[in-house]
Design a protein around this motif. Structure first.
Motif, PDB file in Angstrom:
ATOM      1  N   VAL A  62       4.429   1.228   5.823  1.00  0.00           N
ATOM      2  CA  VAL A  62       3.765   1.672   4.780  1.00  0.00           C
ATOM      3  C   VAL A  62       4.535   2.332   3.889  1.00  0.00           C
ATOM      4  N   GLU A  63       4.573   2.210   2.787  1.00  0.00           N
ATOM      5  CA  GLU A  63       5.136   3.209   1.644  1.00  0.00           C
ATOM      6  C   GLU A  63       4.384   4.259   1.523  1.00  0.00           C
ATOM      7  N   GLN A  64       5.283   5.534   1.493  1.00  0.00           N
ATOM      8  CA  GLN A  64       4.766   7.028   1.578  1.00  0.00           C
ATOM      9  C   GLN A  64       5.464   7.777   0.883  1.00  0.00           C
ATOM     10  N   THR A  65       4.680   9.012   0.140  1.00  0.00           N
ATOM     11  CA  THR A  65       5.211  10.098  -0.507  1.00  0.00           C
ATOM     12  C   THR A  65       4.496  11.222   0.413  1.00  0.00           C
ATOM     13  N   LEU A  66       5.401  12.240   0.620  1.00  0.00           N
ATOM     14  CA  LEU A  66       4.895  13.542   0.944  1.00  0.00           C
ATOM     15  C   LEU A  66       5.009  14.783  -0.191  1.00  0.00           C
ATOM     16  N   ILE A  67       3.941  15.385  -0.327  1.00  0.00           N
ATOM     17  CA  ILE A  67       4.016  16.348  -1.336  1.00  0.00           C
ATOM     18  C   ILE A  67       3.632  17.756  -0.351  1.00  0.00           C
ATOM     19  N   ALA A  68       4.769  18.754  -0.338  1.00  0.00           N
ATOM     20  CA  ALA A  68       4.462  19.897   0.661  1.00  0.00           C
ATOM     21  C   ALA A  68       5.247  20.895   0.053  1.00  0.00           C
ATOM     22  N   LYS A  69       4.986  22.196   0.419  1.00  0.00           N
ATOM     23  CA  LYS A  69       5.590  23.410  -0.129  1.00  0.00           C
ATOM     24  C   LYS A  69       7.287  23.378   0.339  1.00  0.00           C
ATOM     25  N   TRP A 120       0.091   5.757  -6.537  1.00  0.00           N
ATOM     26  CA  TRP A 120      -0.185   5.916  -5.361  1.00  0.00           C
ATOM     27  C   TRP A 120      -1.526   4.975  -5.234  1.00  0.00           C
ATOM     28  N   ASP A 121      -1.595   4.198  -4.117  1.00  0.00           N
ATOM     29  CA  ASP A 121      -3.090   3.722  -3.998  1.00  0.00           C
ATOM     30  C   ASP A 121      -4.052   4.446  -3.664  1.00  0.00           C
ATOM     31  N   LEU A 122      -3.614   5.572  -2.522  1.00  0.00           N
ATOM     32  CA  LEU A 122      -4.467   6.413  -1.958  1.00  0.00           C
ATOM     33  C   LEU A 122      -3.887   7.813  -1.734  1.00  0.00           C
ATOM     34  N   ILE A 123      -4.490   9.115  -1.964  1.00  0.00           N
ATOM     35  CA  ILE A 123      -4.097  10.248  -1.683  1.00  0.00           C
ATOM     36  C   ILE A 123      -4.736  10.748  -0.420  1.00  0.00           C
ATOM     37  N   LEU A 167      11.013  15.016   8.530  1.00  0.00           N
ATOM     38  CA  LEU A 167      11.087  13.528   8.040  1.00  0.00           C
ATOM     39  C   LEU A 167      12.156  13.042   7.178  1.00  0.00           C
ATOM     40  N   LYS A 168      13.305  13.933   7.235  1.00  0.00           N
ATOM     41  CA  LYS A 168      14.094  13.722   6.281  1.00  0.00           C
ATOM     42  C   LYS A 168      15.025  12.226   6.438  1.00  0.00           C
ATOM     43  N   GLU A 169      14.785  11.699   7.902  1.00  0.00           N
ATOM     44  CA  GLU A 169      15.615  10.515   8.310  1.00  0.00           C
ATOM     45  C   GLU A 169      14.693   9.269   7.921  1.00  0.00           C
ATOM     46  N   LEU A 170      13.561   9.260   7.456  1.00  0.00           N
ATOM     47  CA  LEU A 170      12.579   8.499   7.440  1.00  0.00           C
ATOM     48  C   LEU A 170      12.581   8.060   5.785  1.00  0.00           C
ATOM     49  N   PRO A 171      11.893   6.823   5.567  1.00  0.00           N
ATOM     50  CA  PRO A 171      12.047   6.308   4.195  1.00  0.00           C
ATOM     51  C   PRO A 171      10.767   6.765   3.463  1.00  0.00           C
ATOM     52  N   VAL A 172      10.712   7.979   3.295  1.00  0.00           N
ATOM     53  CA  VAL A 172       9.487   8.760   2.882  1.00  0.00           C
ATOM     54  C   VAL A 172       9.865   9.646   1.336  1.00  0.00           C
ATOM     55  N   GLU A 173       9.365   9.299   0.338  1.00  0.00           N
ATOM     56  CA  GLU A 173       9.770  10.007  -0.711  1.00  0.00           C
ATOM     57  C   GLU A 173       9.006  11.510  -0.484  1.00  0.00           C
ATOM     58  N   ILE A 174       9.910  12.595  -0.708  1.00  0.00           N
ATOM     59  CA  ILE A 174       9.630  14.042  -0.641  1.00  0.00           C
ATOM     60  C   ILE A 174       9.419  14.652  -1.917  1.00  0.00           C
ATOM     61  N   MET A 185       0.908  -1.121  -0.049  1.00  0.00           N
ATOM     62  CA  MET A 185      -0.083  -0.098   0.001  1.00  0.00           C
ATOM     63  C   MET A 185       0.761   1.244  -0.031  1.00  0.00           C
ATOM     64  N   HIS A 186       0.715   2.174  -0.984  1.00  0.00           N
ATOM     65  CA  HIS A 186       1.439   3.300  -0.967  1.00  0.00           C
ATOM     66  C   HIS A 186       0.265   4.645  -0.954  1.00  0.00           C
ATOM     67  N   ILE A 187       0.824   5.303   0.143  1.00  0.00           N
ATOM     68  CA  ILE A 187      -0.050   6.407   0.707  1.00  0.00           C
ATOM     69  C   ILE A 187       0.647   7.591   0.095  1.00  0.00           C
ATOM     70  N   CYS A 188       0.082   8.646  -0.588  1.00  0.00           N
ATOM     71  CA  CYS A 188       0.457   9.922  -0.930  1.00  0.00           C
ATOM     72  C   CYS A 188      -0.001  11.058  -0.034  1.00  0.00           C
ATOM     73  N   HIS A 189       0.603  11.570   1.038  1.00  0.00           N
ATOM     74  CA  HIS A 189       0.114  12.571   1.676  1.00  0.00           C
ATOM     75  C   HIS A 189       0.412  14.047   1.195  1.00  0.00           C
ATOM     76  N   VAL A 190      -0.650  14.923   0.998  1.00  0.00           N
ATOM     77  CA  VAL A 190      -0.744  16.149   0.637  1.00  0.00           C
ATOM     78  C   VAL A 190      -0.960  17.150   1.535  1.00  0.00           C
ATOM     79  N   ASN A 191       0.259  18.397   1.915  1.00  0.00           N
ATOM     80  CA  ASN A 191      -0.263  19.168   2.960  1.00  0.00           C
ATOM     81  C   ASN A 191       0.633  20.445   2.426  1.00  0.00           C
ATOM     82  N   LEU A 192      -0.442  21.458   2.087  1.00  0.00           N
ATOM     83  CA  LEU A 192       0.477  22.660   1.212  1.00  0.00           C
ATOM     84  C   LEU A 192       0.325  23.677   2.137  1.00  0.00           C
TER      85      LEU A 192
END
Length: 339
Positions: free
Chosen positions: A31-38, A69-72, A47-54, A1-8
């Motif tokens: 859980v596999e994750q991506t963060l989209i942020a400003k 992504w499976d879910l945003i 979050l720089k030390e975590l296995p999260v795509e930025i 499961m890959h979750i894409c988090h978005v916080n702008l």
């Protein structure tokens, strides 16, 4: 499961702290994750030390495509529109976390953005009610904020207490906006100052109301503005009481942080605050903008140490459902149902 988090969001406030808390928990759960942020938002460094795509973007119209992504998960108001666009382009489903009890604007794009979401997660019953006024058919599970676990440093706590000794410390923490009710606490300080001199009111935070509040507090030696403090855990632990007289509040995670440090809380009976505080059981509630009631509640707790201890101990027990693990698992269950 890959979750894409978005916080702008442009800054780093309670919602961004909650986003970080959730991503950390999910990372520990594999859980596999991506963060989209400003760009340069504090979330990225946290979050720089975590296995999260930025991935960074300065606007919800940008940085679409290229992800599987499976879910945003949209964590703020601007992110909702990013999720809507991605859903229209790539058919990726999305959910929204709604943190404020402000009514949704009755605009076509707003109805589309929130109405297309698989779920609009709400922090409290008050937030859910606000969403359903515009979208009565929306699926609105309630998942509260978690406490962040800000530690208190014993040396710093001792120094803070010595600074105000032997006074009883009533604290308030948050951005200095009128909606946070600092003006109510100052009026309560004025009322109490007529009959007792054993209380100090300590305000942590910065914001646009600072100068107005200082003017209101003129002539009140018991009121102290200490600005933004990074070591908020130590300050909460040093306080004898937290005042939280907001005029409107989706939930108010500062209440949870105080409870974790066994600091009793007086909150206003609005929004999501009653979801955390049960009057007389784990804290006290007063009506909003009622400085007389707030002053009376402060005086009551100051004079009744056993009551303060009982409220604080019960609050600590009740915190279990607001732990990062409980909140993280609630989201993980929701993701699993939807994916």
């Amino acid at each position: 499961m890959h979750i894409c988090h978005v916080n702008l969001a442009s800054g780093f406030a309670g919602g961004e702290r909650q986003t970080v808390n959730l991503i950390r928990f999910l990372a520990e759960s594999g859980v596999e994750q991506t963060l989209i942020a400003k760009p340069d938002n504090q979330m990225i460094s946290e979050l720089k030390e975590l296995p999260v795509e930025i991935r960074s973007t300065s606007h919800f119209l940008r940085e679409h495509g290229g992800g599987r992504w499976d879910l945003i998960h949209c964590h703020d108001g601007k992110a909702v529109y990013w999720g809507l666009i991605e859903s229209l382009i790539r058919k990726t489903p999305y959910i929204v976390t709604r943190r404020v009890e402000n009514p949704l604007k009755n605009k076509r794009v707003t109805r589309a953005a929130y109405g297309r979401a698989l779920s609009v997660v709400c922090l409290s019953r008050a937030v859910s009610a606000a969403v359903k006024k515009l979208l009565p058919e929306a699926r609105c599970p309630i998942i509260p904020s978690s406490y962040s676990g800000f530690d208190g440093d014993p040396v710093t706590v001792s120094e803070i207490r010595k600074r105000y000794a032997p006074k009883f410390i009533v604290g308030q923490v948050g951005s200095l906006f009128r909606i946070k009710g600092y003006h109510v606490t100052i009026e309560a300080a004025r009322i109490l100052g007529k009959s007792r001199s054993d209380i100090d009111f300590v305000f942590l935070g910065k914001g646009p109301e600072l100068e107005n509040l200082k003017v209101q507090a003129e002539g009140l030696p018991s009121v102290h503005f200490v600005g933004h403090q990074s070591d908020v855990g130590s300050w909460l632990e040093a306080m004898d009481l937290l005042a939280f007289p907001s005029l409107q509040e989706g939930l108010g995670s500062t209440v949870l942080e105080a409870m974790q440090h066994r600091t009793p809380v007086i909150g206003s009976n609005v929004g999501g605050i009653p979801d955390m505080i049960e009057n007389g059981r784990n804290g006290l509630l007063v009506e909003p903008e009622d400085a007389e009631a707030l002053a009376a509640a402060i005086s009551k707790l100051l004079d009744d140490a056993p009551l303060r201890a009982r409220l604080a101990e019960q609050a600590l027990v009740d915190l279990e459902r607001f732990s990062p693990e409980a909140v993280g698992n609630a989201y993980l269950d929701l993701y699993s149902q939807l994916v």
